[in-house]
Design an enzyme around this catalytic site. Structure first.
Site, PDB file in Angstrom:
ATOM      1  N   GLU A  26      16.960  -0.781  -0.046  1.00  0.00           N
ATOM      2  CA  GLU A  26      15.778  -0.595   0.798  1.00  0.00           C
ATOM      3  C   GLU A  26      16.091   0.351   1.964  1.00  0.00           C
ATOM      4  O   GLU A  26      15.334   1.247   2.266  1.00  0.00           O
ATOM      5  CB  GLU A  26      15.355  -1.981   1.308  1.00  0.00           C
ATOM      6  CG  GLU A  26      14.037  -2.013   2.038  1.00  0.00           C
ATOM      7  CD  GLU A  26      13.688  -3.424   2.527  1.00  0.00           C
ATOM      8  OE1 GLU A  26      14.541  -4.338   2.380  1.00  0.00           O
ATOM      9  OE2 GLU A  26      12.581  -3.604   3.058  1.00  0.00           O
ATOM     10  N   ASP A  70       7.792  -2.490  10.824  1.00  0.00           N
ATOM     11  CA  ASP A  70       7.821  -3.851  11.361  1.00  0.00           C
ATOM     12  C   ASP A  70       8.530  -4.093  12.707  1.00  0.00           C
ATOM     13  O   ASP A  70       7.890  -4.348  13.699  1.00  0.00           O
ATOM     14  CB  ASP A  70       8.444  -4.787  10.314  1.00  0.00           C
ATOM     15  CG  ASP A  70       7.751  -4.677   8.966  1.00  0.00           C
ATOM     16  OD1 ASP A  70       7.250  -3.596   8.614  1.00  0.00           O
ATOM     17  OD2 ASP A  70       7.698  -5.685   8.239  1.00  0.00           O
ATOM     18  N   SER A  83       0.802  -1.232   0.000  1.00  0.00           N
ATOM     19  CA  SER A  83       0.000   0.000   0.000  1.00  0.00           C
ATOM     20  C   SER A  83       0.837   1.285   0.000  1.00  0.00           C
ATOM     21  O   SER A  83       0.751   2.091  -0.924  1.00  0.00           O
ATOM     22  CB  SER A  83      -0.938  -0.015   1.205  1.00  0.00           C
ATOM     23  OG  SER A  83      -1.566   1.214   1.362  1.00  0.00           O
ATOM     24  N   TRP A  84       1.636   1.502   1.057  1.00  0.00           N
ATOM     25  CA  TRP A  84       2.336   2.798   1.072  1.00  0.00           C
ATOM     26  C   TRP A  84       3.490   2.805   0.085  1.00  0.00           C
ATOM     27  O   TRP A  84       3.858   3.861  -0.435  1.00  0.00           O
ATOM     28  CB  TRP A  84       2.664   3.305   2.468  1.00  0.00           C
ATOM     29  CG  TRP A  84       3.697   2.632   3.338  1.00  0.00           C
ATOM     30  CD1 TRP A  84       4.017   1.316   3.391  1.00  0.00           C
ATOM     31  CD2 TRP A  84       4.525   3.286   4.329  1.00  0.00           C
ATOM     32  NE1 TRP A  84       4.973   1.095   4.352  1.00  0.00           N
ATOM     33  CE2 TRP A  84       5.303   2.284   4.948  1.00  0.00           C
ATOM     34  CE3 TRP A  84       4.679   4.591   4.762  1.00  0.00           C
ATOM     35  CZ2 TRP A  84       6.225   2.561   5.963  1.00  0.00           C
ATOM     36  CZ3 TRP A  84       5.589   4.880   5.778  1.00  0.00           C
ATOM     37  CH2 TRP A  84       6.352   3.878   6.366  1.00  0.00           C
TER      38      TRP A  84
HETATM   39  C1  2M8 Z   1       8.379  -4.282   4.960  1.00  0.00           C
HETATM   40  O1  2M8 Z   1       7.360  -5.138   5.454  1.00  0.00           O
HETATM   41  C2  2M8 Z   1       7.024  -6.410   4.866  1.00  0.00           C
HETATM   42  C3  2M8 Z   1       5.683  -6.833   5.483  1.00  0.00           C
HETATM   43  O2  2M8 Z   1       4.705  -5.906   5.136  1.00  0.00           O
HETATM   44  C4  2M8 Z   1       8.023  -7.488   5.112  1.00  0.00           C
HETATM   45  O3  2M8 Z   1       8.991  -7.293   5.858  1.00  0.00           O
HETATM   46  O4  2M8 Z   1       7.845  -8.591   4.548  1.00  0.00           O
HETATM   47  C5  2M8 Z   1       8.197  -2.907   5.633  1.00  0.00           C
HETATM   48  O5  2M8 Z   1       9.327  -2.109   5.464  1.00  0.00           O
HETATM   49  C6  2M8 Z   1       6.951  -2.211   5.084  1.00  0.00           C
HETATM   50  O6  2M8 Z   1       6.816  -0.942   5.628  1.00  0.00           O
HETATM   51  C7  2M8 Z   1       7.023  -2.141   3.556  1.00  0.00           C
HETATM   52  O7  2M8 Z   1       5.820  -1.593   3.066  1.00  0.00           O
HETATM   53  C8  2M8 Z   1       7.249  -3.525   2.945  1.00  0.00           C
HETATM   54  C9  2M8 Z   1       7.489  -3.490   1.434  1.00  0.00           C
HETATM   55  O8  2M8 Z   1       8.516  -2.572   1.119  1.00  0.00           O
HETATM   56  O9  2M8 Z   1       8.380  -4.155   3.547  1.00  0.00           O
END
Ligand code: 2M8
Length: 450
Positions: free
Chosen positions: A415, A177, A40-41
């Protein structure tokens, strides 16, 4: 340090290549291997990136995400897309079919949400829309706008039944997270071992210590099991579920997002009712954040609803008043001082004066571990935008050029970054990093959309 025009051009090309590489046609993978679905974000930031390349494609990104909106108005944190690399936990773990509010098959989503950056993206798309494309984009904004208002209504009501102006989050996956902000709340939870399950993420990054621990994952997955048990029903979750946090960062983004929707109200032809609602949520959000400001610490403080406890940690989230662009000059001054103090960007070991996810002075700080210390470009983008809008353009410019320097030094659009060495960590070719790189590298040139 200034970034040369050549470096900007090089970064722009690389960032565009990352977005094109992760483009699945009408939505964009958050990253090719680690995150092969639509988050989403991430999507909101990604739309800002696309807006520099093709404003129509940028709109499609948001439209596709909102096509998975729940009947409650919630925009899910993840929309599962067919094909691509395997990801855990997948749709079976979430089984949102237990909720009557979930979108109908074949759409598959999770049952939680993430910070509402979407309105900021819509605003940026409109700013970058060339005149020739305005009639089409305006019509598409008009179609999407009511869905965004519904999304905000969900946050202002289901996620804030107290009408406090503060959004309640249900899960660490609702943004940051393994941030130490959640440690105590997670420690209080007794989990029956969820599973059995096999993580995929730890074999997909070069060093698993950059990811959450198994202890974290046991709790993350157990919490999903509880949400599923409550059929993702907000009222029941509020009554019985053990993890409810008034999240000041999420709430600050909600304030900025309400302001962005109000800014677009004329373009979208918003009704008087919608304008009134948005103004009410905006004012309430500002008041809510003001009530969480700790004058002595100079930071905003999250609140654990279940424990009835403040969460006092020095993390990026404490800068909620800046992210929300507070009008309170006293708070702004205190936050700016703190921002450049040794606790944050002024720490002598930092390679660049960029905001780390957790203060290096905090005992929980870990420089290579995900949300426990590294620098996240998207968070610095939000800070950069706020400082620009608040008129602190010199400090904002530094964040822009330091961020570009950080990305250029490593060369990868990673990232997150180790704050002392500047080393890229986590997933390479991360779409939202590419997106903000496009926005930053165009910031001196007014954009080049078509
Ligand atoms: C990270 O989270 C995902 C779960 O949603 C994961 O670790 O598998 C976080 O940084 C989250 O904020 C971000 O939206 C996502 C995808 O970049 O990765």
């Amino acid at each position: 340090m200034n970034v040369t025009a050549d470096t900007r051009a090089m970064l722009r090309d690389r960032a565009a290549a990352v977005l094109h590489g992760n483009d699945a046609g009408s939505w964009t993978k958050a990253s090719p291997v680690l995150y092969p679905h639509q988050w989403s974000w991430d999507s909101a930031f990604i739309a800002i990136g696309w807006a520099h390349l093709d404003v129509r494609r940028a709109m499609t990104e948001l439209e596709q995400l909102f096509a998975a909106q729940w009947a409650t108005g919630m925009v899910p944190h993840l929309v599962f897309r067919a094909g691509g690399h395997p990801y855990f936990p997948g749709p079976e773990w979430w089984d949102t079919s237990v909720s009557p509010a979930a979108p109908a098959p074949p759409l598959k989503t999770t049952g939680i949400c993430q910070p509402p950056v979407h309105a900021l993206a819509l605003q940026r798309i409109w700013q970058l829309t060339p005149q020739a494309r305005q009639p089409e984009i305006r019509a598409r904004i008009q179609a999407l706008y009511p869905r965004m208002v519904n999304w905000h209504r969900y946050l202002a009501t289901h996620r804030d039944p107290e009408a406090s102006g503060l959004v309640t989050t249900y899960h660490p996956w609702e943004g940051t997270d393994n941030s130490p902000r959640w440690d105590r709340a997670l420690e209080r939870i007794t989990v029956a071992k969820p599973g059995p399950y096999t993580r995929l993420d730890t074999s997909e990054v070069s060093d698993p210590s950059q990811r959450p621990t198994n202890w974290d994952y046991d709790r993350f997955l157990w919490l999903v099991e509880q949400l599923r048990k409550y059929r993702y029903d907000d009222a029941q979750i509020y009554r019985e579920y053990p993890f409810l946090i008034k999240d000041v960062f999420f709430s600050a983004i909600f304030v900025a997002a309400n302001a962005a929707l109000l800014d677009l109200a004329d373009v979208a032809g918003a009704s008087d009712d919608d304008r009134e609602q948005l103004t009410c949520w905006l004012d309430r959000g500002r008041a809510g954040l003001a009530s969480r400001f700790d004058t002595q610490a100079g930071l905003c403080v999250d609140y654990d609803v279940r424990a009835g406890e403040d969460i006092r940690l020095r993390t990026f989230a404490g800068f909620a008043p800046l992210f929300a662009r507070t009008a309170d000059t006293g708070q702004r001054a205190a936050q700016l001082r703190l921002l450049d103090s040794e606790d944050f960007c002024g720490h002598p070991r930092l390679r660049w004066r960029l905001l780390p996810s957790t203060s290096p002075a905090e005992p929980a700080f870990e420089p290579s571990n995900y949300w426990r210390g590294p620098v996240w470009p998207v968070i610095n983008w939000l800070l950069w935008q706020s400082l620009s809008l608040l008129g602190y353009s010199a400090r904002a410019d530094e964040i822009c050029s330091d961020s570009l320097s950080q990305i250029a030094a490593d060369g990868e659009l990673g990232e997150y970054f180790e704050p002392f060495t500047g080393k890229q960590l986590g997933s390479p070719q991360q779409s939202w990093t590419a997106a903000v790189t496009l926005d930053w590298s165009a910031s001196d040139h007014g954009g080049e959309a078509n």
